[in-house]
Structures are given as C-alpha cells and as structure tokens.
Design a protein around this motif. Sequence first.
Motif, PDB file in Angstrom:
ATOM      1  N   VAL A  64      35.016  -7.014 -38.101  1.00 35.11           N
ATOM      2  CA  VAL A  64      34.809  -5.607 -37.770  1.00 35.11           C
ATOM      3  C   VAL A  64      33.911  -5.564 -36.538  1.00 35.11           C
ATOM      4  CG1 VAL A  64      33.916  -3.391 -38.597  1.00 35.11           C
ATOM      5  CG2 VAL A  64      35.025  -4.971 -40.198  1.00 35.11           C
ATOM      6  N   ASP A  65      34.283  -4.748 -35.553  1.00 34.56           N
ATOM      7  CA  ASP A  65      33.514  -4.757 -34.308  1.00 34.56           C
ATOM      8  C   ASP A  65      32.075  -4.306 -34.541  1.00 34.56           C
ATOM      9  OD1 ASP A  65      33.204  -1.778 -33.304  1.00 34.56           O
ATOM     10  OD2 ASP A  65      35.285  -1.961 -33.968  1.00 34.56           O
ATOM     11  N   ALA A  66      31.179  -4.823 -33.727  1.00 36.36           N
ATOM     12  CA  ALA A  66      29.744  -4.595 -33.892  1.00 36.36           C
ATOM     13  C   ALA A  66      29.379  -3.119 -33.843  1.00 36.36           C
ATOM     14  CB  ALA A  66      28.966  -5.378 -32.833  1.00 36.36           C
ATOM     15  N   GLU A  67      30.027  -2.344 -32.988  1.00 34.31           N
ATOM     16  CA  GLU A  67      29.727  -0.913 -32.900  1.00 34.31           C
ATOM     17  C   GLU A  67      30.020  -0.197 -34.214  1.00 34.31           C
ATOM     18  OE1 GLU A  67      31.775   0.836 -29.598  1.00 34.31           O
ATOM     19  OE2 GLU A  67      30.672  -0.357 -28.125  1.00 34.31           O
ATOM     20  N   THR A  68      31.123  -0.563 -34.849  1.00 32.24           N
ATOM     21  CA  THR A  68      31.479   0.047 -36.133  1.00 32.24           C
ATOM     22  C   THR A  68      30.469  -0.347 -37.206  1.00 32.24           C
ATOM     23  OG1 THR A  68      33.812   0.073 -35.534  1.00 32.24           O
ATOM     24  CG2 THR A  68      33.303   0.245 -37.876  1.00 32.24           C
ATOM     25  N   VAL A  69      30.063  -1.616 -37.217  1.00 34.65           N
ATOM     26  CA  VAL A  69      29.083  -2.079 -38.205  1.00 34.65           C
ATOM     27  C   VAL A  69      27.744  -1.379 -37.988  1.00 34.65           C
ATOM     28  CG1 VAL A  69      27.836  -4.073 -39.128  1.00 34.65           C
ATOM     29  CG2 VAL A  69      30.250  -4.300 -38.491  1.00 34.65           C
ATOM     30  N   GLU A  70      27.338  -1.232 -36.731  1.00 33.54           N
ATOM     31  CA  GLU A  70      26.093  -0.528 -36.426  1.00 33.54           C
ATOM     32  C   GLU A  70      26.174   0.929 -36.878  1.00 33.54           C
ATOM     33  OE1 GLU A  70      25.499  -1.143 -32.238  1.00 33.54           O
ATOM     34  OE2 GLU A  70      24.994  -3.255 -32.527  1.00 33.54           O
ATOM     35  N   ALA A  71      27.313   1.565 -36.634  1.00 28.15           N
ATOM     36  CA  ALA A  71      27.506   2.951 -37.067  1.00 28.15           C
ATOM     37  C   ALA A  71      27.454   3.045 -38.584  1.00 28.15           C
ATOM     38  CB  ALA A  71      28.819   3.500 -36.535  1.00 28.15           C
ATOM     39  N   LEU A  72      28.058   2.097 -39.269  1.00 29.13           N
ATOM     40  CA  LEU A  72      28.041   2.073 -40.726  1.00 29.13           C
ATOM     41  C   LEU A  72      26.607   1.931 -41.234  1.00 29.13           C
ATOM     42  CD1 LEU A  72      29.454   1.930 -43.466  1.00 29.13           C
ATOM     43  CD2 LEU A  72      29.753  -0.520 -43.089  1.00 29.13           C
ATOM     44  N   ALA A  73      25.841   1.069 -40.610  1.00 26.97           N
ATOM     45  CA  ALA A  73      24.451   0.872 -41.027  1.00 26.97           C
ATOM     46  C   ALA A  73      23.630   2.139 -40.836  1.00 26.97           C
ATOM     47  CB  ALA A  73      23.836  -0.280 -40.241  1.00 26.97           C
ATOM     48  N   ALA A  74      23.982   2.936 -39.827  1.00 27.27           N
ATOM     49  CA  ALA A  74      23.219   4.140 -39.501  1.00 27.27           C
ATOM     50  C   ALA A  74      23.638   5.368 -40.305  1.00 27.27           C
ATOM     51  CB  ALA A  74      23.348   4.442 -38.013  1.00 27.27           C
ATOM     52  N   GLY A  75      24.861   5.384 -40.800  1.00 25.92           N
ATOM     53  CA  GLY A  75      25.320   6.565 -41.522  1.00 25.92           C
ATOM     54  C   GLY A  75      26.823   6.600 -41.629  1.00 25.92           C
ATOM     55  N   PRO A  76      27.376   7.790 -41.797  1.00 27.34           N
ATOM     56  CA  PRO A  76      28.834   7.918 -41.949  1.00 27.34           C
ATOM     57  C   PRO A  76      29.597   7.281 -40.791  1.00 27.34           C
ATOM     58  CG  PRO A  76      27.759   9.996 -42.411  1.00 27.34           C
ATOM     59  CD  PRO A  76      26.707   9.083 -41.854  1.00 27.34           C
TER      60      PRO A  76
END
Length: 143
Positions: free
Chosen positions: A43-55
């Motif tokens: 899973v791309d890093a941007e998506t993982v970062e977004a997941l960690a931050a919220g929806p």
Amino acid sequence: MLYDAAEEPATLTPEALREAYEAQLRAVVTDVGVETVAAESGVDAETVEALAAGPTPDLSVADAAAVLALDEARPDAEAIVLELRDHLLMAMTTGVVDVDTIAANVDLGLSGQEVQQALEGRTVMTLEQLAAIQQFLAERNER
C-alpha cells in the motif's frame, strides 16, 4: 478480519462500521509503523499515512487485508479476503438475500451484477462498499 471489527454491525451505520474497520487498521499501523506497513503491504506510503491520521478515502478491501496481515496474530492477506467473502456469502445465505436485493437496499449506486463482482473479487471492493453491504446483511439477519 474486517468483518469482526464491530461486535454488533447491525446496530451501526455503514459509516460507523467503516470507522471500526479503519480503527482495526490504524492499530496495526501504530504497532508496526507507517514505513513498515507501506514497505511490506504494498500500500503506498501516502495512503498508509492518511490511514494513520484518520479516515481514508477509497481504501480497498485488498489493501486493508494487506495491512491487517502484518499483524502476526492474523493470517495472510489472501486468507483474510477469502474469509471475509465467505462470511458475507454465509450472511447472504442465512438472510436469503441475493445481490439484487443488496444493490436495491444499500446506497452505493451499484447494480446487482456489480455487487456480485465485488463479492467474488472480480472487481475492487472498497471499505465503504464492504461496510454498507455488511451492515445491511447484519441488520437483515437480525430480523
């Protein structure tokens, strides 16, 4: 395993159920770390970062399974997806529900054929779609 993110999915809205899925995923990201999840799940890093931050908009079930599979207590991503499909199909059988009934009762803009394709893995299923379908089936089976 996604389908077990909430104890009583019939009592939740699809949005709340999706939040429960994402809470499961965030727990894995917190335990393993954003960089490791991105590197090992595909899973791309941007998506993982977004997941960690919220929806996370439009996270697929396959990507969610890849993240969950990084939890050592869980099976691999393919097994997670297959078990999820089995769970949904069993709920359909228990509730005597077909794909056209699901399509008519969830607010996803999908036809019965598109629901079937998503359930069978022939097209991408998002967590939003999963939440709507699972919530409908759980509510139907509570009757």
